[in-house]
Design a protein around this motif. Structure first.
Motif, short mmCIF file in Angstrom:
data_model
loop_
_atom_site.label_atom_id
_atom_site.label_comp_id
_atom_site.label_asym_id
_atom_site.label_seq_id
_atom_site.Cartn_x
_atom_site.Cartn_y
_atom_site.Cartn_z
N LEU A 1 -27.22 8.26 -66.23
CA LEU A 1 -26.29 7.76 -67.24
C LEU A 1 -25.31 8.84 -67.68
O LEU A 1 -24.13 8.57 -67.88
N ARG A 2 -25.83 10.06 -67.84
CA ARG A 2 -24.97 11.17 -68.23
C ARG A 2 -23.92 11.43 -67.16
O ARG A 2 -22.73 11.60 -67.45
N LEU A 3 -24.33 11.44 -65.90
CA LEU A 3 -23.37 11.65 -64.81
C LEU A 3 -22.35 10.52 -64.72
O LEU A 3 -21.17 10.76 -64.44
N LEU A 4 -22.80 9.30 -65.00
CA LEU A 4 -21.88 8.16 -64.99
C LEU A 4 -20.84 8.31 -66.10
O LEU A 4 -19.64 8.07 -65.88
N ALA A 5 -21.27 8.72 -67.29
CA ALA A 5 -20.34 8.93 -68.40
C ALA A 5 -19.35 10.04 -68.06
O ALA A 5 -18.15 9.94 -68.36
N GLU A 6 -19.82 11.11 -67.42
CA GLU A 6 -18.92 12.20 -67.01
C GLU A 6 -17.91 11.71 -65.97
O GLU A 6 -16.72 12.03 -66.06
N LEU A 7 -18.39 10.92 -65.01
CA LEU A 7 -17.50 10.41 -63.96
C LEU A 7 -16.43 9.49 -64.56
O LEU A 7 -15.24 9.63 -64.24
N VAL A 8 -16.84 8.60 -65.43
CA VAL A 8 -15.88 7.67 -66.04
C VAL A 8 -14.86 8.44 -66.88
O VAL A 8 -13.67 8.13 -66.86
N SER A 9 -15.32 9.46 -67.61
CA SER A 9 -14.38 10.23 -68.43
C SER A 9 -13.36 10.96 -67.56
O SER A 9 -12.18 11.02 -67.90
#
Length: 98
Positions: free
Chosen positions: A5-13
């Motif tokens: 989830l953290r990596l997904l949030a970083e990718l989306v940002s």
């Protein structure tokens, strides 16, 4: 699961910021609307920083040592400061469209 989830949030940002910069470049290509282009970048940066804060908060669930807590606090303060500067810049641009 939290790491994903953290990596997904970083990718989306990162994608949000990339799209904002592309939109600003497109606006500049179409005409000399520097203020509009700057607003696009600032708005994208604010949204991306909000997502980065989400990723940082997800990371807190993995923080276990004092050096990790200190690093988290430093990153959180830095991102909060950047958000305030970007919000100030956005307010200035909207107040003076010249």
């Amino acid at each position: 699961m939290l790491s994903a989830l953290r990596l997904l949030a970083e990718l989306v940002s990162n994608l949000v910021l990339f799209v904002a910069v592309l939109g600003a470049l497109r606006a500049l290509w179409r005409g000399p609307d520097l203020t509009g282009a700057r607003l696009l970048v600032v708005d994208g940066m604010l949204l991306a920083l909000n997502l980065k804060v989400v990723a940082t908060l997800l990371r807190t669930l993995e923080v276990q040592t004092w050096p990790q807590i200190g690093l988290f606090a430093a990153l959180f303060l830095l991102r909060t400061g950047l958000k305030r500067v970007a919000a100030w810049e956005r307010a200035e641009l909207r107040a003076d469209p010249a």
